[in-house]
Design a protein around this motif. Structure first.
Motif: not given
Length: 722
Positions: A90-114
């Motif tokens: 069973i295969l998935d047909f899905t986007p390669m770019h998705k939203i990732l929540r990233v914590q930067l070294p200063d402890m802040r969280y941002f959402d990026y599409r990667v």
């Protein structure tokens, strides 16, 4: 007359070697069945699927994902047979770019599409372009850890049962290599997002914290148990149209607003984030923190990361190349923040005087953050890059041009020499620490000790001769006690021999410390950087020296939370005098502008004895107990797991090869003097392999302005395949 009968399937299709392939479309939450043959290529499967869906939308960012095999099918010219896809898949047909929540070294969280389909190394490169951070090869992703992870080595963690869950025809394979539940979204879709907002980053809030999942720790591997992988090429599912509409992904930082946002971080973080910070209690727990690093050669999707999961972006390799204040404001701020949190969480150790100095610099950074800063014009403050290549180039320059330090008239035939009375002690078991006074001379990468100055003048045989090349040089300074010590760990056939040297004054210490540091790297006193090394050591000591009168009124700072400036174990010592002690130290740095304060913080961090050493718990072949292995930018160290003492040091310039037996996860490193074989206990062997290969890759970087990142060479050195 003969007749031929044709066999047909129950669905009416003729039996011709074809079979039904089920594909789940994550965007639409529907499943389609396609009759295919094994010789149909992946691009053809996607084309037929899109035609069958008959929905007018942009499918260019989509690809096929095989959940059961934990693998992307991105080689569009390869056939189903070549990938091993059969009727039960069973295969998935899905986007390669998705939203990732990233914590930067200063402890802040941002959402990026990667991009979840490319190697983690490439995902980090593209993300750093959005953030405006140069030299992304110094960073990587790591999974968030809990305090529980610090109590066990990787092999002692309880794996989960191999269970597959099914929801609406969508299978989610259990993460078999971890102990943490992997609850992933069934849809995993991002195509419904407006592409105009696809690259926007948003701070984490309660409203946009959708489905924030727990992220497992160790990366799942393929069913073959090997790390060897083929280079994937994008065909039908290329993202060229996506990049055409969003050119900022692979070029300049996202926008000036984001760049300004990342140049300066908030003064404080929330109590919720602070409560989740890990505080390792010993060297073993520090070593276990390195289990979290992702494999740079696998995609983040292949390492159990799903949409809206959280990853931490951190500087992995402590070798900061070409740190330029003019163009690296974001990068400098992130390095400063990572250094700050390492000190506050006691991930790296320092003395009381040093802790107060760091706190004072942090106060200055916070004060300057609210003041408009002029453009930075002094490029002379960029941090030097110290490696064996630079040392060789400098030595060549000195040999051709002569030294810039000399006593009196320039004479290239005269070899510089440092002489003075110092105190010496060679620790032995069950002995008191008593220092004996000797006449020291430093020349040609050697320390020679005489009973008196006259013995040196009369060419008497030295009492001791110490070869400094390849030794470990550690400061042992306590300004409040007037102690200026140098700790040497000298290579020998028995391992590392410890030697302690005491100086009487600050000036004396700076000269001899600079001489020992340069000699350890193979540089003599004739080296052009000797004077700057002395000045740097002196300046570092001056920053730690408190001034009686504070430069600012404590009331002007408002309420200072001690935990935001001082590590917990130091805060208890000062009680009610902590703020005043910080402000007394601040008087030394009160005139520094913002970028200079951060650079001084980074330089002071780099001067700490434990800086830049990534620890791993290993078991050497033939030994029945665990030991520590330290990986630094230019050397590998065998260390005592309780004291951190360096038992043996091997430098990369003596390394001939390193190999891994991936079946039993044993690693062998071949040096000129010997071979070492060990098994990594605290993390997967791939992590340690990548650290060594990564540092070797970083040492090969060129100083050319238009240098390009050699991704193929990085993966060749870190990937673990032939």
């Amino acid at each position: 007359m003969s007749t031929t009968s044709t066999k047909i399937y129950s669905d009416g299709h003729e039996i011709d070697g074809s079979w039904v392939l089920r594909v789940y479309v994550t965007d639409l939450n529907i499943q389609r069945s396609l009759r295919v043959k094994g010789d149909l290529h992946i691009g053809g499967v996607m084309l037929r699927l899109v035609e069958d869906l008959d929905i007018a939308m942009d499918w260019s960012d989509h690809a096929l994902w095989w959940p059961a095999r934990n693998h992307w099918l991105t080689r569009t010219r390869s056939t189903l047979d070549q990938y091993g896809v059969a009727a039960d898949a069973i295969l998935d047909f899905t986007p390669m770019h998705k939203i990732l929540r990233v914590q930067l070294p200063d402890m802040r969280y941002f959402d990026y599409r990667v991009d979840f389909s490319v190697k983690t190394f490439n995902t980090v490169i593209n993300l750093c372009k959005q953030l405006g951070i140069r030299h992304p090869e110094e960073l990587s992703f790591c999974k968030p850890l809990d305090a529980y992870h610090l109590n066990y080595n990787l092999k002692d963690l309880q794996p989960k049962k191999k269970i597959e869950s099914q929801k609406n025809g969508y299978y989610v394979a259990a993460d078999t290599n971890t102990f943490k539940a992997a609850t992933h979204s069934a849809k995993g879709s991002t195509s419904s997002l407006d592409q105009q907002n696809a690259l926007k980053c948003t701070p984490m809030t309660a409203s946009n914290h959708r489905n924030n999942h727990s992220t497992p720790i160790n990366s799942p591997v393929t069913h073959t148990g090997t790390w060897k992988r083929n280079n994937n090429t994008l065909g039908f599912s290329s993202i060229s149209s996506f990049n055409a509409n969003n050119s900022t992904m692979n070029s300049e930082p996202l926008n000036n607003g984001l760049n300004e946002l990342l140049i300066q971080s908030p003064v404080s973080v929330s109590l919720d984030i602070r409560s989740k910070l890990l505080r390792p209690k010993n060297l073993i727990e520090r070593a276990r923190m390195n289990v979290a690093w992702l494999d740079s050669s696998l995609s983040i999707m292949e390492q159990a990361i799903r949409e809206y999961d959280t990853l931490n972006l951190r500087f992995k390799f402590y070798s900061f190349y070409d740190l330029n204040p003019k163009i690296d404001a974001v990068r400098i701020n992130m390095i400063y923040e990572q250094a700050k949190w390492q000190l506050l969480t006691e991930e790296i150790d320092c003395t009381v005087d040093e802790m107060l100095m760091f706190a004072a610099l942090q106060v200055q950074v916070n004060l300057q953050a609210s003041i408009p800063q002029s453009s930075y014009e002094n490029s002379g403050s960029q941090l030097p890059v110290e490696d064996d290549i630079d040392a060789a180039l400098t030595d060549l320059q000195v040999s051709l041009e002569g030294s810039n330090i000399s006593n009196g008239p320039s004479d290239i035939t005269q070899i510089p020499e440092l002489c003075d009375y110092l105190r010496f002690f060679k620790p032995k078991r069950f002995t008191l620490k008593t220092f004996k006074r000797y006449w020291f001379t430093c020349r040609d990468l050697q320390l020679r000790l005489y009973k008196a100055q006259e013995d040196s003048n009369n060419s008497e045989t030295p009492v001791h001769i110490i070869n400094l090349r390849g030794c470990e040089v550690t400061p042992e300074v306590h300004l409040s006690q007037g102690r200026y010590g140098i700790r040497l760990e000298v290579p020998s056939t028995e391992g590392m021999v410890e030697i302690l040297i005491r100086c009487d004054t600050e000036q004396q210490y700076a000269k001899w410390m600079a001489a020992c540091r340069l000699a350890a790297k193979g540089r003599t006193l004739a080296d052009a950087s000797y004077e700057s090394e002395v000045n740097g050591i002196t300046a570092f000591l001056q920053l730690q020296r408190p001034i009686p009168a504070a430069a600012i009124n404590p009331n002007s700072l408002g309420d200072i939370i001690p935990e935001e400036y001082i590590a917990p174990r130091f805060a208890k010592k000062f009680k009610g005098k902590l703020i005043q002690r910080i402000l007394d130290s601040h008087a030394n740095v009160k005139n520094l502008p913002l970028i200079e304060a951060k650079l001084n913080y980074i330089k002071a961090w780099q001067s700490l004895p434990e800086y830049g050493i990534s620890l791993f718990v290993v078991r050497f072949t033939g030994k029945n107990k665990d030991e520590l292995l330290g990986i630094a930018s230019n050397r590998v160290m065998r260390m005592d797991q309780h004291t951190g003492d360096h038992l043996k040091t091997w430098r990369y310039n003596t390394m001939k090869a390193w190999n891994v037996n991936w079946e039993v996860k044993h690693m062998m490193v071949q040096f000129e003097e010997e071979n070492i074989i060990f098994e990594c206990q605290s993390a997967d062997c791939k992590v340690l392999h990548e650290f060594i290969g990564g540092y070797i890759f970083l040492s090969m970087r060129s100083k050319e302005a238009n240098q390009t990142l050699n991704e193929e060479m990085f993966h060749k050195l870190t990937g673990g395949w032939d």
